[in-house]
Design an enzyme around this catalytic site. Structure first.
Site, PDB file in Angstrom:
ATOM      1  N   VAL A 116       0.807  -1.175  -0.092  1.00 27.70           N
ATOM      2  CA  VAL A 116      -0.039  -0.012   0.020  1.00 27.70           C
ATOM      3  C   VAL A 116       0.642   1.335  -0.130  1.00 27.70           C
ATOM      4  CG1 VAL A 116      -1.667   1.365   1.432  1.00 27.70           C
ATOM      5  CG2 VAL A 116      -1.812  -1.197   1.006  1.00 27.70           C
ATOM      6  N   CYS A 117       1.903   1.221   0.628  1.00 27.55           N
ATOM      7  CA  CYS A 117       2.870   2.416   0.977  1.00 27.55           C
ATOM      8  C   CYS A 117       3.243   2.719  -0.364  1.00 27.55           C
ATOM      9  CB  CYS A 117       4.168   2.024   1.764  1.00 27.55           C
ATOM     10  SG  CYS A 117       3.823   1.488   3.337  1.00 27.55           S
ATOM     11  N   PRO A 118       3.801   2.118  -1.234  1.00 30.53           N
ATOM     12  CA  PRO A 118       4.181   2.693  -2.804  1.00 30.53           C
ATOM     13  C   PRO A 118       2.762   3.487  -3.432  1.00 30.53           C
ATOM     14  CG  PRO A 118       4.280   0.652  -2.797  1.00 30.53           C
ATOM     15  CD  PRO A 118       4.237   0.872  -1.515  1.00 30.53           C
TER      16      PRO A 118
END
Length: 187
Positions: free
Chosen positions: A46-48
């Site tokens: 999810v972070c990118p």
């Protein structure tokens, strides 16, 4: 205890930005608007998508006089490696702050100590270094930069117009409210 209306605690950290390692501190946040955007870890899922979304909107943040600081408990070296290896992360021009000592994650109360990671925390800080917006999401829930921009515009409006408030769904140019006894029960 809520961090709303509290001052950013002192810190110094190293960040990766535009091919260089730079020092970042709480003093960099004085005199301008800042967003501190915590995420769990580099090289994840999810972070990118979140960081890429911020990168896609970074020019809008800059136009509003806002600096964005992404922060994870990874090192600044890891941020560089991720930046060099991911097409999505390669777009990032804002500082990617390393917090391997957990200082920032503890200061902003987003540390998941048993994992050594940070929650998905978003903090909007006004030019006085005062936290105006706090949002914490569970790990599996990504954030939306366009919604953050809307809330930032509301925060900047209220900051510049004491005595006025922005109602739900307020967008730039919409009517605001001036709280008074005359409005009680009429909204």
């Amino acid at each position: 205890m809520s961090l709303i209306n509290t001052q950013v605690k002192p810190f110094t950290a190293t960040a990766y930005k535009n091919g260089e390692f730079i020092e970042v501190s709480d003093k960099d946040m004085i005199g301008k608007w800042s967003v501190v955007f915590f995420y769990p870890a580099d090289f994840t899922f999810v972070c990118p998508t979140e960081l890429g979304d911020l990168a896609d909107h970074y020019a809008e943040f800059q136009k509003m006089g806002v600096e964005v600081y992404s922060v994870s408990t990874d090192t600044h070296f890891t941020h560089k490696a991720w930046h060099d290896s991911s097409e999505e992360i390669k777009k990032i021009e804002y500082p990617m702050v390393g917090d391997p000592t957990w200082t920032l994650a503890k200061n902003f109360e987003v540390l998941i100590e048993q994992d050594g990671l940070a929650d998905r925390g978003t903090f909007v800080i006004d030019p006085n270094g005062t936290i105006q917006i706090v949002e914490i999401n569970a790990g599996g829930i990504g954030r939306d930069a366009s919604e953050l921009l809307r809330k930032l515009k509301a925060a900047q409006y209220v900051y510049a117009h004491p005595g006025e408030v922005c109602p739900a769904k307020w967008k730039e140019g919409d009517a605001t409210l001036a709280p008074s006894i005359d409005l009680v029960g009429k909204i």
